[in-house]
Design an enzyme around this catalytic site. Structure first.
Site, PDB file in Angstrom:
ATOM      1  N   ARG A 196       0.839  -1.212   0.000  1.00 27.95           N
ATOM      2  CA  ARG A 196       0.000   0.000   0.000  1.00 27.95           C
ATOM      3  C   ARG A 196       0.869   1.255   0.000  1.00 27.95           C
ATOM      4  O   ARG A 196       0.579   2.220  -0.701  1.00 27.95           O
ATOM      5  CB  ARG A 196      -0.966   0.013   1.191  1.00 27.95           C
TER       6      ARG A 196
ATOM      7  N   ASN B  37      -6.231  -2.598   2.525  1.00 28.21           N
ATOM      8  CA  ASN B  37      -6.280  -4.052   2.571  1.00 28.21           C
ATOM      9  C   ASN B  37      -7.729  -4.512   2.673  1.00 28.21           C
ATOM     10  O   ASN B  37      -8.524  -3.931   3.409  1.00 28.21           O
ATOM     11  CB  ASN B  37      -5.517  -4.585   3.782  1.00 28.21           C
TER      12      ASN B  37
END
Length: 98
Positions: free
Chosen positions: A23, A41
């Protein structure tokens, strides 16, 4: 469609992408491309990337996410990306990790 027209994509990234800095890496690439949105997520092990900006830059981000092997030291291992396109949304600023 003009590649400079604003566009929005929700990209589901499949593979080993949790707990590896994916990320953070996605956020850095998105900011380099001038995009807004987020990367978060999902409980099933995927990462959801919401990216908005000029269509050409969104397509470039998708290419970077899918790239094999990664030339920018992308963390994790991406098996596939599935993108859904839509109209841009108002009021989005920055690109964040959720």
């Amino acid at each position: 469609m003009d590649n400079n027209e604003p566009a929005r994509a929700v990209i589901w990234v499949h593979g080993r992408v949790h707990g590896v800095g994916f990320r953070w890496w996605t956020r850095a690439r998105a900011l380099e491309l001038g995009l807004v949105g987020h990367a978060r997520n999902a409980p099933d092990g995927r990462v959801e990337v919401f990216a908005q900006g000029p269509r050409e830059q969104v397509e470039e981000l998708i290419s970077l996410l899918e790239e094999k092997p990664s030339s920018k030291l992308r963390p994790g291992e991406v098996t596939t990306c599935v993108a859904t396109w839509g109209p841009p949304r108002d009021g989005l600023v920055g690109f964040v990790e959720k």
